[in-house]
Scaffold this active site. Structure first.
Site, short mmCIF file in Angstrom:
data_model
loop_
_atom_site.label_atom_id
_atom_site.label_comp_id
_atom_site.label_asym_id
_atom_site.label_seq_id
_atom_site.Cartn_x
_atom_site.Cartn_y
_atom_site.Cartn_z
N CYS A 80 -13.60 8.59 -12.74
CA CYS A 80 -14.94 8.07 -13.01
C CYS A 80 -16.02 9.06 -12.55
O CYS A 80 -16.21 10.09 -13.18
CB CYS A 80 -15.11 6.69 -12.38
SG CYS A 80 -16.36 5.67 -13.20
N HIS A 168 -10.42 3.40 -14.26
CA HIS A 168 -9.85 3.24 -12.92
C HIS A 168 -8.36 2.88 -13.02
O HIS A 168 -8.02 1.72 -13.27
CB HIS A 168 -10.61 2.16 -12.15
CG HIS A 168 -11.98 2.57 -11.75
ND1 HIS A 168 -12.25 3.28 -10.60
CD2 HIS A 168 -13.18 2.41 -12.38
CE1 HIS A 168 -13.55 3.52 -10.53
NE2 HIS A 168 -14.14 3.01 -11.59
N GLU A 170 -6.33 2.62 -10.63
CA GLU A 170 -5.87 1.95 -9.41
C GLU A 170 -6.00 0.44 -9.45
O GLU A 170 -5.41 -0.26 -8.62
CB GLU A 170 -6.64 2.50 -8.19
CG GLU A 170 -8.11 2.16 -8.15
CD GLU A 170 -9.01 3.13 -8.92
OE1 GLU A 170 -10.24 3.12 -8.68
OE2 GLU A 170 -8.49 3.88 -9.78
N GLY A 225 -0.78 -11.59 16.44
CA GLY A 225 -0.89 -11.21 15.04
C GLY A 225 0.05 -10.08 14.69
O GLY A 225 0.72 -9.48 15.54
N ASP A 227 -0.53 -6.96 13.47
CA ASP A 227 -0.88 -5.59 13.86
C ASP A 227 -0.52 -5.30 15.31
O ASP A 227 0.15 -4.31 15.61
CB ASP A 227 -2.38 -5.34 13.64
CG ASP A 227 -2.79 -5.50 12.18
OD1 ASP A 227 -1.90 -5.40 11.30
OD2 ASP A 227 -3.98 -5.73 11.92
N SER A 229 1.51 -6.90 17.19
CA SER A 229 2.95 -7.08 17.39
C SER A 229 3.73 -5.83 16.98
O SER A 229 4.61 -5.37 17.70
CB SER A 229 3.45 -8.29 16.60
OG SER A 229 2.84 -9.48 17.03
#
Length: 511
Positions: A80, A168, A170, A225, A227, A229
Site C-alpha cells: 500500500c 493488504h 495480511e 495469566g 503471559d 505463567s
C-alpha cells in the site's frame, strides 16, 4: 532470537502488526521497527517489508526513508503506502484515486511471478487507500490489476527481487494473502521457517542464562495469566529456584482464583510466595468511583505490597516481566519517541528506586505464540486457556465504588457465567468473557414479593488480538439458562442483560 529474520518498516498502518503475525504463523521470525529507526542491515535480515500508512506520499511531511539502503540489501515488498512510496520516488506518479479503492476486489494477474505463484486467478484481495499509482517508473512493470485500478501489483528491476502491491495480503479478506506472504518469505527471501516453539525455548533459556548471573536472584509478579505463567516457566527452566514468584491477591480476583491458581502452580514446582492483601486494597479503594482513579489506586497498592515482599528476598537484583511483543511495539510511535502510543508495560509501574535490572523472556512473542510456547512447556490447561483478564481485575467490572460485598456478589454471578460457558463448550470459542456489576437497581418479583436489587451485564467477545472485537452470538437457550441460574442462585441480583456492542466503537471492558 533467531538467526534469520524479515524486517518490517512501520509507516503507521493499523495493519502492521498483522503482517508480523502472519509471518510468525509461517514460522518466520520478523521484527517491526519505526521507519525512522537507524537500522543496521545485518546478514540475518533476509528481506524487508514496507508497511502501509494513514499518510499520503504527496503530503509535505510524509514518512520517508533511504530506498537505496534497503534496495541494496535484499528482497523488498512494499504494501500500500510502501508500494506508492517506491513508485513515486523511483520516478512514477501517485495521485488521488478516481475510483473506489476500499474493500474487496478481484486481483487479475499473470502467474509467472514468484510473488503470485500458486495464487488463483482471479483472487480476492482487500484494498484500503485513497491514493493510487497513476504511472510506474521506467524500471517497473505491472504484474497484477483489478477492475478499478491498472496497477494492483508491480515488479521493479533491481539487484534483488522488489515488489509493490496496493492491497493488504495480511488481512483475512485477502483470501490468498498468506500464500503471497509465504512466497515472499520462503521462495523470494529464502527463509527456512525455523521459528518454532522448541527453537524459541532453547534459545530463550540460553539467553536468560547468559543475561542473569550464576548467583543472581530474580523476582516475578505472578498474575495467574498466560503471559506471566509462561515467563515463569522459561525462567524456572533457565535458573531454577533462583526465581521467586510473588502472587498477590488484591481481593479483585474471580471466585476461588487465589486458591485455584496456587493449586495449578504446584504441579510446576515453582517457588511462589502467595500474599492475601485483599483488605488493604478494599481500604485504599473506599469511596473511589472514577475508573482511572480506581486503576491508579489498585496499581499503587500493588506496588507497595510487591516492594514489601521483594525486600524479604535476599539478593534479588532482577525483575522478570511478562512483557509481550505488542507491548514493545505500542511503546514506540512511528511519529517519534516523544509521541508513544502507551507507556511501556511493566508490573504496575514499579518505581526506579528498587534498582532492579529487567529480564523479559517473552518480549519477542505475540499472544498466540506465548500459548504455543506454554503448550510446549507443559503449562496446565487451566492457565493456558484462560481468557485475558484485566490487571485491576473485578475493580473495573464493578461500576462505581468498590466494597467487599459488591465483589462477593459479582464473584458469585461471574462464577456461574464462566461455569456455564465451560460446561456448554463455549468458553474456548470466546476470546474474553466477563460479568459487570452495574450501578443501578431494578424492580423485580420473586414469589409474591417485590424486589429492588442489582443488575449485571454479561460480556462475551471474539477477537484475534484484542485490537478489534465483535460480540459473540451466544444461543438464546444458553443465555436464558445463565440468566435464570444467576437470578435464582445469587441473592441480591434480579436482572441480567447481555452486551451486544462491538469494538470499536465500544471497548471490551466497561471501564
Amino acid at each position: 532470537m533467531s538467526t534469520e529474520k524479515i524486517l518490517i518498516l512501520d509507516f503507521g498502518s493499523q495493519y502492521t502488526q498483522l503482517i508480523a503475525r502472519r509471518l510468525r504463523e509461517l514460522f518466520v521470525y520478523c521484527e517491526i521497527h519505526p521507519f525512522h529507526d537507524n537500522i543496521e542491515l545485518t546478514d540475518e535480515i533476509k528481506g524487508i517489508i514496507f508497511s502501509g500508512s494513514p499518510c499520503s506520499v504527496n503530503e509535505e511531511n510524509a514518512p520517508s526513508i533511504d530506498l537505496n539502503k534497503y534496495f541494496q540489501h535484499g528482497p523488498v515488498l512494499g504494501v500500500c503506502y510502501g508500494a506508492q512510496y517506491m513508485a513515486k520516488h523511483l520516478g512514477g506518479n501517485v495521485g488521488r484515486s478516481q475510483h473506489r479503492e476500499y474493500g474487496r476486489a478481484m486481483l487479475q494477474h499473470s502467474s509467472d511471478h514468484a510473488l503470485l505463484t500458486d495464487v488463483a486467478n482471479p483472487s480476492q484481495v482487500w484494498m484500503s487507500h485513497g491514493d493510487t499509482i497513476l504511472s510506474l517508473p521506467e524500471n517497473a512493470k505491472v504484474i497484477a490489476t483489478t477492475e478499478s485500478i491498472p496497477v494492483a501489483a508491480f515488479e521493479v528491476e533491481n539487484q534483488f527481487p522488489t515488489y509493490g502491491i496496493q492491497f493488504h495480503p495480511e488481512v483475512y479478506h485477502s483470501t490468498e494473502g498468506m500464500q503471497m506472504l509465504k512466497n515472499f518469505a520462503y521462495t523470494i527471501c529464502q527463509c527456512s521457517g525455523d521459528w518454532t516453539p522448541g527453537h524459541f525455548i532453547e534459545e530463550c533459556v540460553a539467553q536468560i542464562q547468559e543475561q542473569v548471573g550464576p548467583d543472581d536472584q530474580v523476582i516475578l509478579g505472578l498474575s495467574g495469566g498466560v503471559d506471566s505463567s509462561v515467563a515463569s516457566l522459561l525462567l524456572n527452566k533457565a535458573i531454577g529456584h533462583r526465581l521467586t514468584c510473588i502472587f498477590i491477591d488484591n481481593g479483585l480476583l474471580r471466585k476461588n482464583e487465589f486458591q485455584d491458581v496456587q493449586e495449578a502452580y504446584k504441579e510446576l514446582k515453582l517457588n511462589i510466595i502467595a500474599v492475601d492483601a485483599s483488605q488493604r486494597f478494599y481500604d485504599a479503594l473506599k469511596g473511589i468511583s472514577e475508573p482511572e482513579a480506581k486503576r491508579k489506586t489498585i496499581g499503587r497498592v500493588f506496588v507497595e505490597v510487591f516492594q514489601e515482599e521483594s525486600k524479604k528476598i535476599q539478593g534479588a537484583n532482577w525483575l522478570a516481566q511478562g512483557t509481550i511483543y505488542p507491548d514493545v511495539i505500542e511503546s514506540v510511535s512511528v511519529n517519534g519517541p516523544s509521541a508513544t502510543i502507551k507507556s511501556h508495560h511493566n508490573v504496575g509501574g514499579l518505581p526506579e528506586d528498587m534498582h532492579l535490572k529487567v529480564v523479559e523472556p517473552l518480549r519477542s512473542l505475540f499472544k498466540d505464540e506465548v500459548r504455543r510456547v506454554g503448550t510446549a512447556l507443559g503449562l496446565p490447561a487451566i492457565l493456558l486457556n484462560r481468557h485475558p483478564f484485566p490487571g485491576p481485575g473485578l475493580g473495573i467490572r464493578i461500576l462505581g465504588d468498590i466494597t467487599a460485598e459488591k465483589v462477593q456478589l459479582l464473584q458469585e454471578a461471574d462464577y456461574i457465567y464462566m461455569k456455564k460457558l465451560q460446561d456448554s463448550g463455549w468458553y474456548n470459542k470466546i476470546w474474553q468473557a466477563g460479568t459487570i456489576l452495574l450501578p443501578v437497581q431494578s424492580v423485580g418479583v420473586m414469589g409474591d414479593e417485590r424486589t429492588y436489587e442489582q443488575v449485571v451485564a454479561l460480556r462475551a467477545v471474539s477477537s484475534t488480538d484484542g485490537m478489534t472485537a465483535d460480540w459473540v452470538h451466544l444461543p438464546y437457550d444458553l443465555l436464558a439458562d445463565i440468566s435464570n441460574s444467576i437470578i435464582n442462585g445469587v441473592r441480591g441480583i434480579n436482572r441480567v442483560v447481555y452486551d451486544i456492542s462491538s469494538k470499536p466503537p465500544a471497548t471490551i471492558e466497561w471501564e
